[in-house]
Design a protein around this motif. Structure first.
Motif, PDB file in Angstrom:
ATOM      1  N   THR A  60      -5.574   4.740  -0.781  1.00 34.96           N
ATOM      2  CA  THR A  60      -4.501   4.108  -0.002  1.00 34.96           C
ATOM      3  C   THR A  60      -4.630   4.416   1.477  1.00 34.96           C
ATOM      4  O   THR A  60      -4.387   3.546   2.327  1.00 34.96           O
ATOM      5  N   LEU A 110       0.829  -1.211   0.000  1.00 34.15           N
ATOM      6  CA  LEU A 110       0.000   0.000   0.000  1.00 34.15           C
ATOM      7  C   LEU A 110       0.862   1.260   0.000  1.00 34.15           C
ATOM      8  O   LEU A 110       0.532   2.252  -0.669  1.00 34.15           O
ATOM      9  N   THR A 139      -7.566   2.274   2.829  1.00 33.37           N
ATOM     10  CA  THR A 139      -7.195   0.857   2.884  1.00 33.37           C
ATOM     11  C   THR A 139      -6.227   0.586   4.024  1.00 33.37           C
ATOM     12  O   THR A 139      -6.323  -0.444   4.713  1.00 33.37           O
ATOM     13  N   SER A 141       0.992   4.152  -2.987  1.00 34.01           N
ATOM     14  CA  SER A 141       0.811   5.593  -2.769  1.00 34.01           C
ATOM     15  C   SER A 141       1.894   6.415  -3.455  1.00 34.01           C
ATOM     16  O   SER A 141       1.682   7.588  -3.763  1.00 34.01           O
ATOM     17  N   THR A 149       1.652   6.875   3.689  1.00 35.07           N
ATOM     18  CA  THR A 149       0.546   7.035   2.736  1.00 35.07           C
ATOM     19  C   THR A 149      -0.114   8.404   2.881  1.00 35.07           C
ATOM     20  O   THR A 149      -0.473   9.046   1.886  1.00 35.07           O
TER      21      THR A 149
END
Length: 527
Positions: free
Chosen positions: A293, A268, A296, A272, A328
């Motif tokens: 992102t 993840l 999540t 990003s 992120t």
């Protein structure tokens, strides 16, 4: 019948009775036995209920062996059947064991055979057994399928083996600061509930070898590292009690958490970073990627915390997931900074262009107005001269010469005009330039600054500077003035020639920083 014959008959009768009693061995005792005067005879050739009842005749299960004498020594051993359901939420584990206890009861000694007696478990209700309990147990039960899983075995010398199969949920305090890179030490403690060390003592039968089957276990999330057995004494208000402790060290398997938590979080964070290669003008694409992102990552953090207790200290997995969440979120903020800088730059360029157009328009209007005034002055020279004298201050009026010749410009006026000309040329040439400092202010022999020139008069012979000296008084700056200067000072601003430069630096700084933090994280928690 004579008395002699009667006496003979009595003697024969007594002899026959003596022989009959000697031949009857059913349930007979031998008080003169060399082994033990209290031992009972037990025939294994024809075992009957009456024989067992005879063995237990006069036995009181409410009194311990050696009652009023020395303490009973109870030896313990166990076979581990399984260890499962190790819960970090409830801080406990479930274990199934075959618990065996050994002690000696002289009241159950017997003769007539050298074989031990393996009796039904229901006979336990008629015998004295140690009141052993699990100290740190939350709940436990004895298996009863198909019958009570208990064993009683009695040897001729009075030694007793009492075995049972139990399953217990036992508390295991865990330190989860390094979770899931942690090691946990769990214990199982046995103790007498009512008998002190003066009445019953406990000990392991063969030391650490008393616990068997532990090395053959296969746990889902842990690996058994080592185990140990300890004998201690615990002091309570009611006395001192012997305690047997069995402890084992568990090391958590990290592969499951790498696949379920760490690897998705890393992916993840990498996703990003894709926004750094997307054009900053593609606002919907970069905003959607950044928000997706972040959301999540929030879901991953929530799922990881659902399998953990609500404890106050920070765990290792919290540190890593928090670091991934910050990366992120920082990628989303990076685009916010890029978009803001691009919008600010567009506004500044629009404003500068508008000012330049206004200046060009005003210059054309001034030139047109100057041409009209010059035409009027040629047509009406006397009227223009009077108008110029009226507009000029009284202290600056000078008598004109007879031939109305134009006086030569003063050196101060020439320098002032040159300075103003440089300022105007620099402003019109580079209207967007805001970081350059103004040129040094020229000083003259009389100490008069060029900034002291406030306005320029317009005469028919050209611009005539009208100077007005300001008092040279210094005012102490206030706190608001200092703060305003710091905010408006362009030397503190970061000079960015192109907004794409921010993305270029981010493509290198974000992965490099994330890699360094990962190295520090794994070294810190694995050592």
């Amino acid at each position: 019948m004579s008395a002699g014959m009667a006496f003979s008959y009595c003697r024969v009768y007594l002899c026959l009775c003596t022989v009959y009693v000697g031949l009857d061995v059913s349930g007979a005792t031998f008080p003169g036995s060399q082994n033990n005067s209290s031992a009972k005879f037990f025939s294994t050739t024809t075992p009957t209920t009456s024989a067992i009842e005879n063995l237990l005749k006069g036995y009181d299960r409410n009194l311990r062996p050696n009652f009023g004498g020395p303490a009973v020594d109870v030896l313990v051993s166990m076979q581990i059947a399984s260890i499962d359901q190790i819960s970090e939420v409830d801080l406990d584990y479930t274990i199934t064991v075959f618990l065996r206890q050994y002690w000696r009861d002289n009241r159950l000694q017997y003769t007539g055979t050298n074989k031990s007696l393996s009796l039904d478990g229901r006979l336990v209700e008629k015998l004295w057994v140690p009141d052993t309990f699990l100290v740190n147990s939350k709940s436990s039960f004895l298996h009863r399928v198909t019958v009570d899983n208990r064993l009683i075995r009695i040897e001729p010398n009075g030694n007793i083996l009492y075995g049972m199969r139990i399953t217990a949920k036992i508390a295991c305090p865990m330190d989860l600061r390094k979770y899931p890179l942690d090691e946990q030490n769990c214990t199982m403690e046995l103790e007498s509930y009512g008998y002190t060390t003066n009445e019953v003592t406990y000990d392991w039968k063969n030391g650490s070898a008393s616990v068997q089957g532990l090395l053959n276990l296969e746990l889902s999330q842990f690996t058994l590292v080592s185990y140990d057995t300890v004998l201690t004494k615990e002091v309570y208000e009611t006395g001192t009690y012997a305690r047997l402790s069995f402890s084992f060290l568990l090391c958590r398997n990290i592969l499951y958490f790498i696949l379920q938590t760490y690897l998705p979080a890393i992916l993840l964070v990498i996703v990003s970073w894709v926004s750094f290669w997307i054009n900053h003008e593609s606002v919907p694409a970069r905003i959607a990627l950044g928000i997706t992102t972040v959301l999540t990552m929030t879901t991953v953090i929530t799922g990881a915390k659902s399998s953990l207790p609500k404890i106050s200290y920070i765990k290792a997995i919290d540190v890593y997931l928090g670091m991934c969440f910050l990366f992120t979120f920082a990628a989303l903020l990076e685009y916010a900074a890029v978009n803001f800088e691009a919008s600010s730059r567009t506004r500044r360029e629009t404003k500068s262009t508008r000012k330049l157009l206004q200046k060009m328009k005003s210059a054309k209007d001034g030139k047109k107005e100057g041409n009209e005034e010059g035409t009027k002055a040629k047509r009406f020279p006397l009227m223009a001269k009077k108008q110029a004298v009226k507009e000029s201050p009284k202290d600056e009026q000078r008598p004109s010469t007879e031939n109305n010749s134009q006086p030569a410009p003063a050196p101060r006026q020439v320098k002032c005009n040159q300075t103003l000309k440089r300022i105007v040329l620099r402003t019109t040439a580079d209207p967007n330039h805001v970081d350059r400092q103004p040129p040094p202010e020229p000083q003259h022999n009389n100490g008069t600054n060029v900034d002291q020139v406030e306005d320029l008069g317009q005469t028919e012979n050209g611009p005539t500077p009208v100077a007005r000296k300001r008092p040279n008084l210094r005012k102490r700056p206030t706190l608001s003035d200092v703060a305003k200067r710091v905010v408006t000072n362009r030397s503190f601003a970061i000079k960015v020639k192109d907004v794409a430069t921010i993305d270029k630096y981010s493509r290198v700084l974000f992965p490099l920083t994330f890699a360094l933090l990962n190295v520090a994280y794994w070294i810190g928690y694995l050592t």
